[in-house]
Design an enzyme around this catalytic site. Sequence first.
Site, mmCIF file in Angstrom:
data_model
loop_
_atom_site.group_PDB
_atom_site.id
_atom_site.type_symbol
_atom_site.label_atom_id
_atom_site.label_comp_id
_atom_site.label_asym_id
_atom_site.label_seq_id
_atom_site.Cartn_x
_atom_site.Cartn_y
_atom_site.Cartn_z
ATOM 1 N N GLU A 70 0.843 -1.198 0.000
ATOM 2 C CA GLU A 70 0.000 0.000 0.000
ATOM 3 C C GLU A 70 0.878 1.247 0.000
ATOM 4 O OE1 GLU A 70 -3.436 0.049 -0.973
ATOM 5 O OE2 GLU A 70 -3.532 -1.450 0.617
ATOM 6 N N THR A 95 2.889 1.980 -2.208
ATOM 7 C CA THR A 95 4.174 1.629 -2.820
ATOM 8 C C THR A 95 4.163 1.904 -4.318
ATOM 9 O OG1 THR A 95 3.289 -0.601 -2.899
ATOM 10 C CG2 THR A 95 4.886 -0.144 -1.161
ATOM 11 N N GLY A 100 -13.073 0.667 -2.647
ATOM 12 C CA GLY A 100 -11.662 0.310 -2.820
ATOM 13 C C GLY A 100 -11.471 -0.948 -3.643
ATOM 14 N N SER A 146 -13.809 1.165 -11.266
ATOM 15 C CA SER A 146 -13.423 1.913 -12.471
ATOM 16 C C SER A 146 -12.583 1.042 -13.406
ATOM 17 C CB SER A 146 -12.679 3.191 -12.097
ATOM 18 O OG SER A 146 -11.505 2.922 -11.370
ATOM 19 N N GLU A 177 -7.971 6.560 -17.838
ATOM 20 C CA GLU A 177 -8.226 7.155 -16.522
ATOM 21 C C GLU A 177 -7.420 8.457 -16.361
ATOM 22 O OE1 GLU A 177 -9.100 5.341 -12.126
ATOM 23 O OE2 GLU A 177 -9.223 4.113 -13.892
ATOM 24 N N ASP A 208 -4.579 -1.524 -10.812
ATOM 25 C CA ASP A 208 -5.956 -2.016 -10.868
ATOM 26 C C ASP A 208 -6.235 -2.749 -12.177
ATOM 27 O OD1 ASP A 208 -5.953 -0.558 -8.576
ATOM 28 O OD2 ASP A 208 -7.331 1.002 -9.276
HETATM 29 P P1 ADP Z 1 -13.322 2.662 -7.404
HETATM 30 O O1 ADP Z 1 -12.406 2.528 -6.240
HETATM 31 O O2 ADP Z 1 -14.595 1.900 -7.197
HETATM 32 O O3 ADP Z 1 -12.643 2.368 -8.703
HETATM 33 P P2 ADP Z 1 -13.408 5.257 -8.593
HETATM 34 O O4 ADP Z 1 -13.802 6.604 -8.069
HETATM 35 O O5 ADP Z 1 -12.056 5.080 -9.172
HETATM 36 O O6 ADP Z 1 -13.722 4.207 -7.426
HETATM 37 O O7 ADP Z 1 -14.439 4.851 -9.739
HETATM 38 C C1 ADP Z 1 -15.803 4.913 -9.489
HETATM 39 C C2 ADP Z 1 -16.493 5.532 -10.692
HETATM 40 O O8 ADP Z 1 -16.518 4.584 -11.783
HETATM 41 C C3 ADP Z 1 -17.961 5.846 -10.444
HETATM 42 O O9 ADP Z 1 -18.110 7.103 -9.838
HETATM 43 C C4 ADP Z 1 -18.524 5.823 -11.852
HETATM 44 O O10 ADP Z 1 -18.213 7.007 -12.533
HETATM 45 C C5 ADP Z 1 -17.735 4.703 -12.488
HETATM 46 N N1 ADP Z 1 -18.447 3.423 -12.380
HETATM 47 C C6 ADP Z 1 -18.156 2.380 -11.572
HETATM 48 N N2 ADP Z 1 -19.022 1.354 -11.764
HETATM 49 C C7 ADP Z 1 -19.889 1.773 -12.728
HETATM 50 C C8 ADP Z 1 -21.027 1.180 -13.394
HETATM 51 N N3 ADP Z 1 -21.447 -0.051 -13.104
HETATM 52 N N4 ADP Z 1 -21.659 1.910 -14.345
HETATM 53 C C9 ADP Z 1 -21.230 3.148 -14.649
HETATM 54 N N5 ADP Z 1 -20.190 3.755 -14.072
HETATM 55 C C10 ADP Z 1 -19.517 3.089 -13.117
HETATM 56 MG MG MG Z 2 -10.828 3.475 -9.364
#
Ligand code: ADP
Ligand code: MG
Length: 385
Positions: free
Chosen positions: A36, A38, A127, A131, A163, A175
């Site tokens: 973590e 890292t 977490g 995304s 991203e 990820d």
């Molecule tokens: P995480 O840790 O879950 O990756 P992030 O903030 O990096 O958190 O990504 C979350 C974002 O990804 C959400 O706010 C949304 O924009 C998008 N997202 C995640 N799952 C979905 C989904 N099933 N449909 C549409 N968008 C999604």
């Molecule tokens: Mg994410």
Amino acid sequence: MTDSLIRKAAADFEAKFGYAPTGVWSAPGRVNLIGEHTDYNQGYVFPFAINRHTFAAIALREDNLVRVGSSFSPTLHEVPLDSITRDDKNDWAAYPFGVAWAIAKLSEVAGSGFDCYIESDVPVGAGLSSSAAIECAVGVALNELWNAGLDKKTLAKAGQLAENEIVGAPTGIMDQSASLLGEADHGVFLDCRNLESQVIDLGFAKAGLELLIIDTKVAHRHADGGYASRRAACEAGAAAMGVSSLRELNESNLPKAHDLLDNTTFRRVRHVITENQRVLDTVRTLREQGPGAIGALLYASHESMRDDFEISVDELDTAVETAMRHGAFGARMTGGGFGGAAIALAPTERISEISLSVIAEFEALGFAKPEIFAVSAGPGARREI
Ligand code: ADP
Ligand code: MG
């Protein structure tokens, strides 16, 4: 669950767009077992792909239009493929748009437009990288449908590029690597300096172990500032030690770091140096002794984040301590810190006792109700139908 979400993605695609998709592709979320803070120090991480997935039903179009929908949101987003840029109006669609843009850029294929509908059981913001799951599900689909010919490592890069450039989040490649390269009951040991990866047998299933995710639901307002200041401390520590990143240091450099750095910077640096060593030790311990022996490393990672990196909060400490008291082999907070989730590695027969105890302890302390569920290590992104 998985089968019904595959069918639902295809059915919802048809309801939305009026014809059947060509196929449904999936990609898992991930959890970081150890390693973590890292990644941005060019160090080691050791995540695995989990048995929670995002499904993308997709068909190519004859024109240049990209249309994406998700059960997550009522809005259908559309954009011409050659006009994808960073734009707040994209909202969540920045993830699929970004991946299309990145694959076209990296492969130099002239892909056509497409329609896409997303279903998912990866929790958002726990977490577990919902995304990357979207990026990788759409990524493997377009790679196949466009004949883009990218290997998994390059597809991971495409997700990161999406991203960074189209979503606008300065994230690393852990990820996407876990989501693409994962295998059943294996973890992905990743060297963030050269991006080399090795798939390592976890042996959790054979040993009757599961990993509990304890989502504290805490989201502290200083999380972003705290993350930025930890990154800055790592950079300052590396500069003072005369190295390009903390990855260049190991435990033998700690006495010199102690002499040279102020106490706070020293402890930030010590976390990164010892955490890199714990990732290496975890991989070696899994090989030599099996998963029952890695618990102390997980707990030491937590102590280091709590005391040296100072990014834990009461809820995370309570989750970890309660899990340890009720039979977890090891437990630690995960992610950026100041909230989010803890993980606990435990024998299957102790999972319900741990879950109930954590819920009771949170209630007694007046904390919000945590969300707790077990995950296992599953295969990476693939075509489902
Ligand atoms: P995480 O840790 O879950 O990756 P992030 O903030 O990096 O958190 O990504 C979350 C974002 O990804 C959400 O706010 C949304 O924009 C998008 N997202 C995640 N799952 C979905 C989904 N099933 N449909 C549409 N968008 C999604
Ligand atoms: Mg994410």
